[in-house]
Design an enzyme around this catalytic site. Structure first.
Site, mmCIF file in Angstrom:
data_model
loop_
_atom_site.group_PDB
_atom_site.id
_atom_site.type_symbol
_atom_site.label_atom_id
_atom_site.label_comp_id
_atom_site.label_asym_id
_atom_site.label_seq_id
_atom_site.Cartn_x
_atom_site.Cartn_y
_atom_site.Cartn_z
ATOM 1 N N ASP A 1 0.863 -1.178 0.000
ATOM 2 C CA ASP A 1 0.000 0.000 0.000
ATOM 3 C C ASP A 1 0.899 1.228 0.000
ATOM 4 O O ASP A 1 1.548 1.539 1.003
ATOM 5 C CB ASP A 1 -0.910 0.001 1.237
ATOM 6 C CG ASP A 1 -1.663 1.304 1.401
ATOM 7 O OD1 ASP A 1 -2.142 1.842 0.382
ATOM 8 O OD2 ASP A 1 -1.773 1.792 2.546
ATOM 9 N N THR B 1 2.840 9.466 2.518
ATOM 10 C CA THR B 1 3.875 9.613 3.544
ATOM 11 C C THR B 1 4.646 8.329 3.764
ATOM 12 O O THR B 1 5.867 8.342 3.897
ATOM 13 C CB THR B 1 3.244 10.070 4.872
ATOM 14 O OG1 THR B 1 2.534 11.298 4.663
ATOM 15 C CG2 THR B 1 4.319 10.293 5.935
ATOM 16 N N ASP C 1 -6.696 3.140 -2.094
ATOM 17 C CA ASP C 1 -6.511 2.832 -0.675
ATOM 18 C C ASP C 1 -7.862 2.742 0.037
ATOM 19 O O ASP C 1 -8.068 1.886 0.896
ATOM 20 C CB ASP C 1 -5.606 3.871 -0.010
ATOM 21 C CG ASP C 1 -6.073 5.309 -0.212
ATOM 22 O OD1 ASP C 1 -6.838 5.583 -1.164
ATOM 23 O OD2 ASP C 1 -5.647 6.187 0.579
ATOM 24 N N ASP D 1 -9.828 6.390 8.004
ATOM 25 C CA ASP D 1 -8.395 6.154 7.811
ATOM 26 C C ASP D 1 -7.615 7.407 8.187
ATOM 27 O O ASP D 1 -7.770 8.468 7.574
ATOM 28 C CB ASP D 1 -8.128 5.786 6.354
ATOM 29 C CG ASP D 1 -6.712 5.243 6.132
ATOM 30 O OD1 ASP D 1 -5.829 5.499 6.970
ATOM 31 O OD2 ASP D 1 -6.493 4.572 5.105
ATOM 32 N N THR E 1 -2.028 10.569 5.782
ATOM 33 C CA THR E 1 -1.684 11.924 5.357
ATOM 34 C C THR E 1 -2.955 12.742 5.204
ATOM 35 O O THR E 1 -3.005 13.933 5.541
ATOM 36 C CB THR E 1 -0.912 11.889 4.028
ATOM 37 O OG1 THR E 1 0.200 10.999 4.157
ATOM 38 C CG2 THR E 1 -0.415 13.276 3.653
#
Length: 269
Positions: free
Chosen positions: A6, A10, A114, A135, A138
């Site tokens: 994934d 970042t 994602d 989630d 970033t």
């Protein structure tokens, strides 16, 4: 064994699955300047240190929100798996290959890969829908899925770390501070004032968005708000976890476990 990656803005989370078990998992700083060979060298070293026999890895799957790194990780998989990986794209959400999906008659709808992995993982491992996958990366994202597996919508906000970084880099006198909850919302110095605004402020943001999403899901789909469970993931979920009861469950490995499930669904041979 499966190599699942994934690629975030970042961090890159890479995992090796032996069957359904995570045999090893690593978090690497995202750097689009690195080549596939450089990432291969890093990952081979990590495999050795973790006792993973790299020659046993026979397939790979990649989700990336950094387009420039898809090519390098194809190279990584060619080295590790001796074959090209399955690349997750948003188009997958318009197929019948997954239990979660976008409406096929909504051509202007889109979703990041994602978030698709999060949705697939939350459906598989936490009892189907309706749910909201939160989630903390970033970006702070919330993905709402109804009881039929339809992805009804997403919110995107700057992540906690992104907010702290923006304050410190875009102002003359505000420093970087630790992402910790202060004792009071009444900050008594610069550090506690920023912590109050960001950490406690994001608590309110998340709780508001969760409540509003539940209400709108009920109005739109008939799924009762009380039946909507909330699955939290991402590297910074631990900051808010002790401060709120908005989350039904926290799974820090949700995205890579979702990748493994997607690999199973697309039936990589």
């Amino acid at each position: 064994m499966l190599f699942a990656v994934d690629i975030g803005n970042t961090n890159i989370v890479a995992a090796v699955f032996d069957g359904d078990t995570v045999a090893a998992q690593w978090r690497i700083a995202t750097d689009s300047r690195r080549t596939g060979d450089e990432y291969t060298s890093i990952l081979l070293t990590l495999c050795r240190e973790s006792g993973i026999q790299a020659d046993k890895i026979d397939k790979g799957i990649v989700s990336s929100v950094v387009p420039a790194l898809i090519g390098p990780f194809v190279v990584v998989c060619q080295h590790l798996c001796k074959r090209n990986p399955y690349i997750v794209t948003s188009a997958l959400a318009y197929t019948d290959m997954l239990p979660v999906r976008l409406e096929k008659n909504s051509p202007h709808t889109e979703i990041g890969t994602d978030l698709l992995c999060n949705a697939a993982g939350a459906w598989k491992f936490f009892g189907g829908g309706p749910f909201i996958a939160v989630d903390f990366g970033t970006a702070l994202t919330l993905t709402a899925v109804d009881s039929e597996g339809i992805i009804q919508g997403v919110t995107i906000s700057p992540g906690l770390g992104t907010a702290i970084h923006a304050l410190a880099t875009d102002t003359a006198q505000l420093p970087f501070v630790a992402l910790e909850a202060p004792a009071s919302v009444l900050g008594f110095n610069t550090t506690t004032a920023i912590q109050a605004g960001v950490v406690l402020g994001y608590k309110g943001l998340v709780e508001f968005l969760v409540a509003r999403m539940k209400a709108e899901l009920e109005k739109l789909t008939g799924d009762k708000a009380c039946s909507v469970h909330v699955v939290a993931t991402g590297g910074l979920n631990s900051v808010l976890k002790p401060l709120t009861d908005a989350f039904t469950v926290v799974d820090k490995d949700l995205t890579v476990r979702g990748l493994k499930y997607i690999s199973d669904c697309v039936q990589q041979e």
